[in-house]
Write an enzyme that holds these catalytic residues in place. Sequence first.
Site, PDB file in Angstrom:
ATOM      1  N   HIS A   1       2.237  15.965  27.764  1.00 25.27           N
ATOM      2  CA  HIS A   1       2.160  17.413  27.937  1.00 25.27           C
ATOM      3  C   HIS A   1       0.691  17.880  27.848  1.00 25.27           C
ATOM      4  O   HIS A   1       0.210  18.613  28.704  1.00 25.27           O
ATOM      5  CB  HIS A   1       3.034  18.090  26.872  1.00 25.27           C
ATOM      6  CG  HIS A   1       2.791  19.550  26.699  1.00 25.27           C
ATOM      7  ND1 HIS A   1       3.662  20.508  27.173  1.00 25.27           N
ATOM      8  CD2 HIS A   1       1.774  20.223  26.102  1.00 25.27           C
ATOM      9  CE1 HIS A   1       3.180  21.701  26.889  1.00 25.27           C
ATOM     10  NE2 HIS A   1       2.044  21.562  26.224  1.00 25.27           N
ATOM     11  N   GLU A   2      -0.003  17.429  26.787  1.00 22.82           N
ATOM     12  CA  GLU A   2      -1.398  17.845  26.594  1.00 22.82           C
ATOM     13  C   GLU A   2      -2.267  17.421  27.789  1.00 22.82           C
ATOM     14  O   GLU A   2      -3.110  18.186  28.258  1.00 22.82           O
ATOM     15  CB  GLU A   2      -1.976  17.231  25.310  1.00 22.82           C
ATOM     16  CG  GLU A   2      -1.342  17.734  24.023  1.00 22.82           C
ATOM     17  CD  GLU A   2      -1.483  19.247  23.834  1.00 22.82           C
ATOM     18  OE1 GLU A   2      -2.473  19.812  24.313  1.00 22.82           O
ATOM     19  OE2 GLU A   2      -0.565  19.851  23.245  1.00 22.82           O
TER      20      GLU A   2
ATOM     21  N   HIS B   1      -2.014  19.662  30.729  1.00 20.03           N
ATOM     22  CA  HIS B   1      -2.907  20.834  30.694  1.00 20.03           C
ATOM     23  C   HIS B   1      -4.249  20.491  31.346  1.00 20.03           C
ATOM     24  O   HIS B   1      -4.813  21.280  32.085  1.00 20.03           O
ATOM     25  CB  HIS B   1      -3.173  21.263  29.244  1.00 20.03           C
ATOM     26  CG  HIS B   1      -2.047  22.044  28.626  1.00 20.03           C
ATOM     27  ND1 HIS B   1      -1.495  23.145  29.221  1.00 20.03           N
ATOM     28  CD2 HIS B   1      -1.392  21.898  27.446  1.00 20.03           C
ATOM     29  CE1 HIS B   1      -0.533  23.636  28.441  1.00 20.03           C
ATOM     30  NE2 HIS B   1      -0.450  22.882  27.359  1.00 20.03           N
TER      31      HIS B   1
ATOM     32  N   GLU C   1       2.358  26.359  29.700  1.00 24.36           N
ATOM     33  CA  GLU C   1       3.152  25.476  28.843  1.00 24.36           C
ATOM     34  C   GLU C   1       4.322  24.879  29.618  1.00 24.36           C
ATOM     35  O   GLU C   1       4.598  23.688  29.507  1.00 24.36           O
ATOM     36  CB  GLU C   1       3.675  26.235  27.616  1.00 24.36           C
ATOM     37  CG  GLU C   1       2.590  26.640  26.620  1.00 24.36           C
ATOM     38  CD  GLU C   1       1.720  25.470  26.188  1.00 24.36           C
ATOM     39  OE1 GLU C   1       2.269  24.374  25.942  1.00 24.36           O
ATOM     40  OE2 GLU C   1       0.504  25.634  26.113  1.00 24.36           O
TER      41      GLU C   1
ATOM     42  N   ASP D   1       4.882  20.936  30.395  1.00 20.57           N
ATOM     43  CA  ASP D   1       6.150  20.272  30.091  1.00 20.57           C
ATOM     44  C   ASP D   1       6.650  19.526  31.331  1.00 20.57           C
ATOM     45  O   ASP D   1       7.062  18.368  31.257  1.00 20.57           O
ATOM     46  CB  ASP D   1       7.225  21.299  29.666  1.00 20.57           C
ATOM     47  CG  ASP D   1       7.035  21.762  28.222  1.00 20.57           C
ATOM     48  OD1 ASP D   1       6.270  21.120  27.480  1.00 20.57           O
ATOM     49  OD2 ASP D   1       7.670  22.776  27.836  1.00 20.57           O
TER      50      ASP D   1
HETATM   51 ZN    ZN Z   1       0.697  23.022  25.635  1.00 17.25          ZN
END
Ligand code: ZN
Length: 500
Positions: free
Chosen positions: A353-354, A357, A436, A440
């Site tokens: 997930h990170e 980004h 976010e 995901d």
């Molecule tokens: Zn996040």
Amino acid sequence: MDFTLPLTPQYTQTGGTTKAASSSLFGDYAIAATILFTLVVFLFEAYLNFRQRKSYHKTDFPRELETTVGNIDRETKSSAAAADKKEESSKSGSSDDDDKKDKVDRNAPILPQLKSKFSHAQSYGLDKINFSIFSSTYAVTEEVVFLLYGFLPYVWDKACAVGAKYGWTETEHEIKITLLFLGIVTIVGTITSLPFELYSTFEIEKKHGFNKQTLGLFFTDKLKGLVLSAVFGAPFVALLLKIIFMGGDKFYLYVWAFTFVFSVIMMTLVPVVIMPLFNKYEKLPDGPLKDSIYELAGKLSFPLTKLFVMDGSKRSSHSNAFMFGFMKNKRIVLFDTLLSQVSNDEILAILGHELGHWKMGHTVTNFVVTQVYTGFMFYFFSLCYNSHELYRAFGFDDESRPIPTIIALVLFTSTIWAPVDKTLSFIMTVHSRKCEFEADEFSVNLGMSSKLQSGLCKIHLENLGAMSPDSWYSTYHYSHPPLVERLSAMMKLDTAKKLS
Ligand SMILES: [Zn+2]
């Protein structure tokens, strides 16, 4: 706010009575409009607080969460047994297990644990929202009282008086007096906010088992923070003022370039110089977790140079993971608390997930937006810089004295610019939630959907996150979507995948 701006200096002879009338009208209304805006925002946010407070009084476990988490438990049930056995040996034990009975069982189904923690999460949330209602009421009262009683001019005069003892004059030593002024304002701010911070840390967080820090550590942190703001903040302000003084009409261009360079320098210095002053960063020990993180980074061409474990448990048992660094020199930091709360596969899914980004440019976009915003702010500030009517309304009414630049900036940002700032920060919050969901989805597309879902649930459980937040409150305040929304979105993606 729709009070109009005098965009030109006010002391012109031409324009006659109309101009004088309109500018004094502005002066009269500036303070009223500012207080009105402050109160409207306060009342709106108070209304949201009360809505959220009501949601913490619910005693029934939210049905939507029950369905989604029940799904996760069923999905993982079959594959879990084998996988968990495999990774148990690779854990780097890091957190103290003194309150073991309260710890989340990493291998047990999540839904029963969420249900058993529901009432605790509700009472934690309730304590926090009650505190927030009280502290925001105090803050707005302080703000209005300071405005009405002319706190800023009072402190400025005090700073001038102290400066006069050293032979400083307002016109020739404005920078020195400004630093003195900011020093006083910072100290007053630190003192008035202290009781609130102490209560939050040593009452609320402690009561719910999160606080791990001592009073000694708390005050050392405070002191370090003050020293750092003097070391980095003072030269920043001094240079900023110098640039404004020397920049002429287009000073905002030079200020913009300067703040850009300064933020790049700070982004470089913060992880290397400042963060280690507060926490210990140790390399993640060799093992399967480290290998799989490097493997994931390699797969995504993420230039991971360092992988740290941070002793977050020193202050709080809340958990987190983040990444930072420039260009080809990226680092990932895992809280030691996170390592003890979720499985290796779940950590990997969270990092997926990170890294999403990063891959989708969210970090860069945020940086660019901040820079553009700063540019615009200083541009509009340059338009109002000479509008003495505004400052007069706030107690700087001696026309023989020039308006101190720092005061002009403070008044500008807290009056005319405040609505712009509020609006933009709301847009950024909404945008952040969109990011976010995208991150995901990125992790889901890497094939880690179920691990991300269970990982998020466990973090939520450990942090006693809100399980049924109010929809208005979360829309306005939450930078991350509520848990149930994230889980549902991922499940939709899973279904779509199965169908295709
Ligand atoms: Zn996040």
